[in-house]
Design a protein around this motif. Structure first.
Motif, mmCIF file in Angstrom:
data_model
loop_
_atom_site.group_PDB
_atom_site.id
_atom_site.type_symbol
_atom_site.label_atom_id
_atom_site.label_comp_id
_atom_site.label_asym_id
_atom_site.label_seq_id
_atom_site.Cartn_x
_atom_site.Cartn_y
_atom_site.Cartn_z
ATOM 1 N N TYR A 64 0.802 -1.214 0.000
ATOM 2 C CA TYR A 64 0.000 0.000 0.000
ATOM 3 C C TYR A 64 0.840 1.272 0.000
ATOM 4 N N THR A 65 2.116 1.161 -0.359
ATOM 5 C CA THR A 65 2.905 2.378 -0.539
ATOM 6 C C THR A 65 2.600 2.957 -1.918
ATOM 7 N N MET A 66 2.793 4.269 -2.064
ATOM 8 C CA MET A 66 2.542 4.906 -3.348
ATOM 9 C C MET A 66 3.434 4.302 -4.438
ATOM 10 N N ALA A 67 4.650 3.893 -4.072
ATOM 11 C CA ALA A 67 5.560 3.312 -5.053
ATOM 12 C C ALA A 67 5.011 2.006 -5.605
ATOM 13 N N GLN A 68 4.252 1.281 -4.802
ATOM 14 C CA GLN A 68 3.677 0.023 -5.263
ATOM 15 C C GLN A 68 2.344 0.238 -5.962
ATOM 16 N N MET A 69 1.515 1.150 -5.431
ATOM 17 C CA MET A 69 0.187 1.356 -6.010
ATOM 18 C C MET A 69 0.254 2.143 -7.311
ATOM 19 N N CYS A 70 1.186 3.081 -7.400
ATOM 20 C CA CYS A 70 1.265 3.951 -8.574
ATOM 21 C C CYS A 70 2.733 4.089 -8.988
ATOM 22 N N PRO A 71 3.359 2.984 -9.417
ATOM 23 C CA PRO A 71 4.807 3.006 -9.688
ATOM 24 C C PRO A 71 5.150 3.882 -10.883
ATOM 25 N N GLY A 72 6.037 4.848 -10.666
ATOM 26 C CA GLY A 72 6.468 5.716 -11.761
ATOM 27 C C GLY A 72 5.459 6.760 -12.164
ATOM 28 N N CYS A 73 4.439 6.990 -11.332
ATOM 29 C CA CYS A 73 3.364 7.914 -11.700
ATOM 30 C C CYS A 73 3.805 9.371 -11.692
ATOM 31 N N ILE A 74 3.159 10.159 -12.546
ATOM 32 C CA ILE A 74 3.171 11.609 -12.430
ATOM 33 C C ILE A 74 1.733 12.035 -12.168
ATOM 34 N N PHE A 75 1.552 13.181 -11.512
ATOM 35 C CA PHE A 75 0.256 13.507 -10.936
ATOM 36 C C PHE A 75 -0.243 14.872 -11.392
ATOM 37 N N ASN A 76 -1.580 15.004 -11.366
ATOM 38 C CA ASN A 76 -2.204 16.289 -11.655
ATOM 39 C C ASN A 76 -3.572 16.318 -11.003
ATOM 40 N N GLY A 77 -3.975 17.508 -10.550
ATOM 41 C CA GLY A 77 -5.273 17.633 -9.910
ATOM 42 C C GLY A 77 -6.158 18.659 -10.570
ATOM 43 N N SER A 78 -5.782 19.129 -11.775
ATOM 44 C CA SER A 78 -6.586 20.137 -12.456
ATOM 45 C C SER A 78 -7.339 19.513 -13.619
ATOM 46 N N SER A 79 -8.270 20.251 -14.168
ATOM 47 C CA SER A 79 -9.110 19.723 -15.236
ATOM 48 C C SER A 79 -9.063 20.676 -16.432
ATOM 49 N N PRO A 80 -9.100 20.159 -17.681
ATOM 50 C CA PRO A 80 -9.093 18.735 -18.004
ATOM 51 C C PRO A 80 -7.667 18.186 -18.070
ATOM 52 N N LEU A 81 -7.552 16.868 -18.066
ATOM 53 C CA LEU A 81 -6.235 16.253 -18.135
ATOM 54 C C LEU A 81 -6.014 15.643 -19.515
ATOM 55 N N TYR A 82 -6.271 14.367 -19.626
ATOM 56 C CA TYR A 82 -6.051 13.665 -20.876
ATOM 57 C C TYR A 82 -7.375 13.085 -21.356
ATOM 58 N N TYR A 83 -7.494 12.957 -22.633
ATOM 59 C CA TYR A 83 -8.552 12.137 -23.188
ATOM 60 C C TYR A 83 -7.884 11.157 -24.143
ATOM 61 N N VAL A 84 -8.113 9.860 -23.925
ATOM 62 C CA VAL A 84 -7.472 8.850 -24.759
ATOM 63 C C VAL A 84 -8.524 7.890 -25.278
#
Length: 203
Positions: A64-84
């Protein structure tokens, strides 16, 4: 004095070409070491260096560490982000990301892993009672693991994998959801989530 050896292990990804082929040097590393004082030396009874009283740190579940749950992640909290698209073959980059989720000053945000300009994994993240967590979306195989995470970070949640949806309520994050189809979101007055139906990553 004690010499410490730091071992860093890469989590296996689907594409091995993203791993470094040469040695990687890490600098400016900081660490915290928990230690205990031998109380016998304070009372004048004479210390026994062969068996000092050591205070052991509390174990941390690496699951349950961030390194295990989201390995190598980059983060953002604004909108909009991505649409794929669902097959992740197209993307629209509309926001900047940070590697430090604490700099967002938010209790819910998005985490993504990019290989080139393509999102390969996407997460709805939150901070509940000072602890950060991420629920992985766009991958139905992670549904049971998302439920484990919800149960860990939201005591009393009692999320059940027999249902198609798990919803937990907290104090910092108002709601966190995981769906059997791979859709996840975290809500705290706004919704940050990954919609498995159309591949939308939004906050």
């Amino acid at each position: 004095e004690k010499e410490l050896i730091l071992t860093i292990q890469y989590i296996k990804r689907e594409t091995e070409q993203v791993l470094p082929t040469n040695d990687v040097t890490f600098t400016n590393i900081t660490a915290s070491i928990t230690y205990g004082q031998d109380e016998t030396s304070k009372s004048g009874n004479g210390a026994n260096p062969s068996s000092p009283e050591i205070v052991q740190p509390q174990p941390v579940d690496p699951k349950y560490t961030m390194a295990q749950m989201c390995p190598g992640c980059i983060f953002n909290g604004s909108s909009p982000l991505y649409y794929v698209t669902q097959d992740l073959s197209e993307e629209q980059i509309t926001s900047e990301f940070t590697s430090d989720y604490t700099s967002l000053n938010s209790t819910n945000f998005i985490g993504v892993i990019l290989e080139g300009n393509i999102i390969t994994r996407a997460f709805a993240c939150g901070i509940e009672n000072g602890e950060a967590f991420c629920l992985e979306g766009m991958d139905t195989s992670k549904y049971s693991n998302n439920i484990d995470i919800l149960n860990h970070f939201f005591p009393g949640c009692n999320a059940d994998s027999s249902s198609s949806e798990a919803t937990c309520y907290g104090s910092s994050v108002s709601e966190a959801h995981a769906f059997a189809n791979g859709m996840v979101f975290v809500n705290n007055g706004r919704i940050c989530g990954v919609d498995n139906a159309d591949g939308r990553v939004d906050c």
